[in-house]
Design an enzyme around this catalytic site. Sequence first.
Site, mmCIF file in Angstrom:
data_model
loop_
_atom_site.group_PDB
_atom_site.id
_atom_site.type_symbol
_atom_site.label_atom_id
_atom_site.label_comp_id
_atom_site.label_asym_id
_atom_site.label_seq_id
_atom_site.Cartn_x
_atom_site.Cartn_y
_atom_site.Cartn_z
ATOM 1 N N SER A 86 -4.045 -21.495 -24.282
ATOM 2 C CA SER A 86 -4.692 -22.771 -24.561
ATOM 3 C C SER A 86 -5.953 -22.939 -23.724
ATOM 4 O O SER A 86 -6.010 -22.527 -22.561
ATOM 5 C CB SER A 86 -3.730 -23.915 -24.257
ATOM 6 O OG SER A 86 -4.378 -25.170 -24.307
ATOM 7 N N TYR A 137 -10.079 -25.794 -27.815
ATOM 8 C CA TYR A 137 -10.398 -27.196 -28.028
ATOM 9 C C TYR A 137 -11.919 -27.261 -27.964
ATOM 10 O O TYR A 137 -12.504 -27.109 -26.898
ATOM 11 C CB TYR A 137 -9.766 -28.074 -26.951
ATOM 12 C CG TYR A 137 -8.283 -28.317 -27.135
ATOM 13 C CD1 TYR A 137 -7.800 -28.927 -28.285
ATOM 14 C CD2 TYR A 137 -7.369 -27.945 -26.151
ATOM 15 C CE1 TYR A 137 -6.452 -29.161 -28.453
ATOM 16 C CE2 TYR A 137 -6.014 -28.180 -26.317
ATOM 17 C CZ TYR A 137 -5.561 -28.782 -27.471
ATOM 18 O OH TYR A 137 -4.216 -29.007 -27.640
ATOM 19 N N THR A 153 -8.204 -25.565 -32.748
ATOM 20 C CA THR A 153 -7.397 -26.742 -33.058
ATOM 21 C C THR A 153 -8.288 -27.852 -33.596
ATOM 22 O O THR A 153 -9.239 -28.278 -32.942
ATOM 23 C CB THR A 153 -6.631 -27.213 -31.815
ATOM 24 O OG1 THR A 153 -5.713 -26.184 -31.415
ATOM 25 C CG2 THR A 153 -5.848 -28.486 -32.097
ATOM 26 N N LYS A 195 -6.346 -24.392 -36.901
ATOM 27 C CA LYS A 195 -5.005 -24.939 -36.684
ATOM 28 C C LYS A 195 -5.008 -26.449 -36.911
ATOM 29 O O LYS A 195 -5.844 -27.161 -36.355
ATOM 30 C CB LYS A 195 -4.537 -24.625 -35.261
ATOM 31 C CG LYS A 195 -3.133 -25.092 -34.923
ATOM 32 C CD LYS A 195 -2.765 -24.626 -33.516
ATOM 33 C CE LYS A 195 -1.346 -25.007 -33.145
ATOM 34 N NZ LYS A 195 -1.210 -26.468 -32.922
ATOM 35 N N HIS A 241 0.589 -30.498 -35.166
ATOM 36 C CA HIS A 241 0.671 -30.547 -33.706
ATOM 37 C C HIS A 241 2.063 -30.976 -33.263
ATOM 38 O O HIS A 241 2.237 -31.653 -32.241
ATOM 39 C CB HIS A 241 -0.389 -31.491 -33.134
ATOM 40 C CG HIS A 241 -1.009 -31.009 -31.850
ATOM 41 N ND1 HIS A 241 -2.287 -30.506 -31.794
ATOM 42 C CD2 HIS A 241 -0.536 -30.946 -30.585
ATOM 43 C CE1 HIS A 241 -2.581 -30.163 -30.546
ATOM 44 N NE2 HIS A 241 -1.526 -30.410 -29.800
ATOM 45 N N SER A 296 5.305 -26.384 -36.189
ATOM 46 C CA SER A 296 5.765 -27.773 -36.203
ATOM 47 C C SER A 296 7.201 -27.876 -36.710
ATOM 48 O O SER A 296 7.459 -27.976 -37.915
ATOM 49 C CB SER A 296 4.856 -28.679 -37.030
ATOM 50 O OG SER A 296 3.546 -28.701 -36.486
ATOM 51 N N GLY A 297 8.122 -27.785 -35.759
ATOM 52 C CA GLY A 297 9.532 -28.001 -36.061
ATOM 53 C C GLY A 297 10.416 -26.784 -35.981
ATOM 54 O O GLY A 297 11.635 -26.891 -36.164
ATOM 55 N N ARG A 328 12.941 -24.340 -34.790
ATOM 56 C CA ARG A 328 13.967 -24.367 -33.746
ATOM 57 C C ARG A 328 15.022 -23.287 -33.922
ATOM 58 O O ARG A 328 15.925 -23.167 -33.084
ATOM 59 C CB ARG A 328 14.672 -25.735 -33.722
ATOM 60 C CG ARG A 328 13.765 -26.918 -33.379
ATOM 61 C CD ARG A 328 13.255 -26.843 -31.954
ATOM 62 N NE ARG A 328 12.427 -27.981 -31.590
ATOM 63 C CZ ARG A 328 11.111 -28.054 -31.761
ATOM 64 N NH1 ARG A 328 10.462 -27.027 -32.326
ATOM 65 N NH2 ARG A 328 10.437 -29.117 -31.381
ATOM 66 N N ARG A 344 7.311 -25.936 -28.471
ATOM 67 C CA ARG A 344 8.090 -26.601 -27.432
ATOM 68 C C ARG A 344 9.290 -25.806 -26.907
ATOM 69 O O ARG A 344 9.524 -25.799 -25.699
ATOM 70 C CB ARG A 344 8.569 -27.957 -27.949
ATOM 71 C CG ARG A 344 7.469 -29.031 -27.992
ATOM 72 C CD ARG A 344 8.077 -30.290 -28.565
ATOM 73 N NE ARG A 344 7.222 -31.447 -28.478
ATOM 74 C CZ ARG A 344 6.761 -32.124 -29.529
ATOM 75 N NH1 ARG A 344 7.053 -31.699 -30.756
ATOM 76 N NH2 ARG A 344 6.031 -33.199 -29.375
#
Length: 399
Positions: free
Chosen positions: A139, A163, A189, A271, A295, A327-328, A330, A350
Site C-alpha cells: 500500500s 493512492y 485505488t 481497483k 473497499h 470484498s468479503g 473469508r 482483512r
Amino acid sequence: MPDTAPGTSGPRVDWANFQNEIYAAGLFGGAVPRLPTDLAQLEELAARRLPPGPVGYVAGNAGDGSTARANREALDRLRIVPRMLRDVAERDLTVDLFGTRLPAPLALAPVGVQSIMHPDAEPGAARAAAAVGVPYTTSSASSVPMEEIAAAAGDAPRWFQLYWPKDRDVAVSFLDRARACGYSALVVTLDTWLLSWRPRDLDQAYLPFLRGVGTANYFSDPAFQAGLAKPVAEDPGAAVQHFLRMFADPTKTWGDLGFLREHWDGPIVLKGIQHPDDARRAADSGMDGIVVSNHGGRQVSGAVGSAAALPGIVSAVGDRLTVLFDSGIRSGADMLKALALGAQAVLLGRPYVYGLGLDGRAGVDHVIRSLLADFDLTLALSGYTAPGELTPDALTRLD
C-alpha cells in the site's frame, strides 16, 4: 500430487496437505493451531486480544456497515452445486496473471498502517506471501517504505498500490521507486478520494495518519520532502499536514489515466470498479485489469455487494481485461464462487491482517495456507481440478 516450490517452473503445490499436517501434529502430541482455521472467526478473536483503536480501524466500515454485510450476503446467496464421479485426485491451482505464473489464484490485497496491528507489519506479511509465492500488494500507506517491503519479499511477485496524490512530482517519484525495487504491477485505488464517514474510528477519534503512521512512503520520498520547510524529524506535525493535503485528489477523471500510462510501463489495474460502464471505460482507456471491489465496505454505505456486481462486469469486459475480485472473501468456498463468476483471482484483505495482529508473520502464513487448503478441498469436492474449469454453472443463486 507434485509439490513444487513456488517460483519454479510449474509451481504446483498440494495445498490440501495443510489439513494433514494439522491432524498429524495432533496425533503425535503437537499443539493445535494457534489461530482458528475458520477465518471468519479471526475478527472476533482480534477484538478480544488487541487494542480497540487498531482493531476498529481495520474492522470498521462506512456508515452503518450495510455494504460489508451486502458483500457477505451476495456471496452467501450463491450456492455451490457439487458434481460427482469426476477424477479429482490431482488438482492444479496455478494461474497466469499479467505474464506471471502463480501457484494459486490469490494475492494479498493492499492494506496500510499494518504496524498498528503488529511490529512485524508489512514486511512480515510480505515474507509470508513470498514463502508460498502469492503476490503481496504494498500500500502507498504502508508503515515502512516500499523498498523495505520489497526486500522482505525477495524474488517473489509483488504489486504496488497507488493512492494517487495531488502532487504530480510525488506521484511520479512513487512510481519510479516502485519500478526500481521490482514491483511488477500497479494497482490504482479509485474509491478513496475522500475518507468515508466511519463511525467506529470517529467514536474513538482514531486515525493512524494523524499520528504519522502510514506515512512512511511519503516521509521517505525526496519529492515529498522538497515540499517541506523543515526535515520531517524537525517538524513531524508539519509533515503530517503536508501529507493530508496531498493524500488524494477528488478532481481526477478518466482523462487523467494517460498520466499513469506515461509513467508506468507495466500492467495497470484499477481497483474499486462496481459498474459495467466503468469497467468498459477502464478497457477503453488501455488499462490491463480491474478489481471488482467496494473497499470491503469501507467507503460507501449502502453500496452493492461486490459479488452481486461481478457477473455484469465480467460480461462487459471479461474478454478485454483481467478481472480480479475482493470484498468479503473469508473461505475457500468464497474463492470458488468468485472464480466461477468469472474473476481470474481474488485479493484477500482483512483476514490476513487479523492473522498478522494475532501472531505476526506466522499468523499471515496460517491464514494463507488455511484459505488455500480450504479452496483446494472445496474445488475437488465440488468436482473440479483447476480454477479454469469453473463457470457460472458451478453455482445456483438463492432468491
